[in-house]
Design a protein around this motif. Sequence first.
Motif, PDB file in Angstrom:
ATOM      1  N   ASP A   1      -5.792   3.417   2.538  1.00  0.00           N
ATOM      2  CA  ASP A   1      -6.120   2.002   2.714  1.00  0.00           C
ATOM      3  C   ASP A   1      -7.301   1.975   3.672  1.00  0.00           C
TER       4      ASP A   1
ATOM      5  N   ALA B   1       0.707   4.069  -2.778  1.00  0.00           N
ATOM      6  CA  ALA B   1       0.432   5.462  -2.401  1.00  0.00           C
ATOM      7  C   ALA B   1       1.493   6.401  -2.974  1.00  0.00           C
TER       8      ALA B   1
ATOM      9  N   THR C   1      -0.494   5.795   6.080  1.00  0.00           N
ATOM     10  CA  THR C   1      -0.742   4.793   5.034  1.00  0.00           C
ATOM     11  C   THR C   1      -0.260   3.413   5.487  1.00  0.00           C
TER      12      THR C   1
ATOM     13  N   GLY D   1      -3.801   6.696   6.214  1.00  0.00           N
ATOM     14  CA  GLY D   1      -3.544   7.760   5.236  1.00  0.00           C
ATOM     15  C   GLY D   1      -3.863   9.118   5.837  1.00  0.00           C
TER      16      GLY D   1
ATOM     17  N   SER E   1       0.835  -1.218   0.000  1.00  0.00           N
ATOM     18  CA  SER E   1       0.000   0.000   0.000  1.00  0.00           C
ATOM     19  C   SER E   1       0.859   1.253   0.000  1.00  0.00           C
ATOM     20  N   ARG E   2       1.938   1.229   0.778  1.00  0.00           N
ATOM     21  CA  ARG E   2       2.810   2.416   0.797  1.00  0.00           C
ATOM     22  C   ARG E   2       3.423   2.648  -0.585  1.00  0.00           C
TER      23      ARG E   2
END
Length: 297
Positions: free
Chosen positions: A119, A107, A165, A140, A103-104
């Motif tokens: 997320d 992002a 995040t 986030g 996810s990071r």
Amino acid sequence: MPPSVAFLGLGAIGAPMAARLAAAGHPLTVWNRTLAKATASEAAAAGARVATTAREAIAAADVVLTCLPESHDVAALLDEAGLDAFRDGAVLVDCTSGDPATSRAIAARLAARGVAFLDAPVSGGVAGAVAGTLTVMVGGDAATLDRVRPVLAAFAGKVVHCGPTGAGHALKAVNNALLALHVWSTAEGLAAARAAGVDPAIALDVINASSGRSNASMHLFPERVLTGAFPRTFRLALLDKDARIAAGIARDARLPAPTLQLAADLMAVAHRELGDEADHVEAVKVVERWAATELRA
Ligand code: NDP
């Protein structure tokens, strides 16, 4: 004007979430890898537009929601669609129960394109999605979350900002590792009680009035294990993935977490034995095999 919304991934939980968005009157575009499921979806019946490609859905919306099995599926989807598909200033809200590291990375790629990322995995199951009472745990930027709260309200009973995040994904994985441990340990406990001559229904009645109870003992065991009905609401394969993510987070942080690792190992065994289509509660069948007993009432 409410923001236009796209929902990508109409699986067991995504479909009712999208249906809630459509019912709430959001201008909605839906997309699903298997197009026929999108065409036949409740969201489409309620007026949502069906996109034939993910790129088309992403381009149609200010707020894009994804709900796919794993974070790498989301990354692959974005690669295929192209980040240039996003509108300027759009937000991607990823409701997948994903992993924080991926996810990071997602992002960061989106930020370079001027697109925000949250997320936002959910808990509460298919029933919670249908009822619009899901809990959404969000990682986030808090101001970005405030922008999309009216959208999340269509399917959420509770929305919690958890941290930066990846925080939502981390917390969801930990929650589900606990779920895995509750299902497994309750099955072992009932098998042991049965070996000592206690009927599983009586054991559960006492546990549920005592300190060993959990959501699994209070709901999943009476409604599914004792009855032998195992509706597929949440695939074991996905719980295996969640427990693996939780154990990985502890490992990466160099935390001793033997029970999180145990949850991951047990779910991997159960997933391998029962296959991709089994429901998560069916993991008790492995405990039953090992104990050579049945936990039905
Ligand atoms: P399902 O297995 O029911 O559905 C998966 C969805 O993702 C389908 O729409 C499928 O499309 C799509 N999909 C799978 N792989 C890809 C891919 N590579 N590219 C694009 N689309 C893909 O999963 P759920 O709906 O149950 O779960 C979705 C997420 O929500 C998971 O992360 C899960 O852990 C989480 N979750 C699920 C809950 C539940 O109760 N079910 C509860 C809370 C969280 P197709 O139709 O083509 O197969």
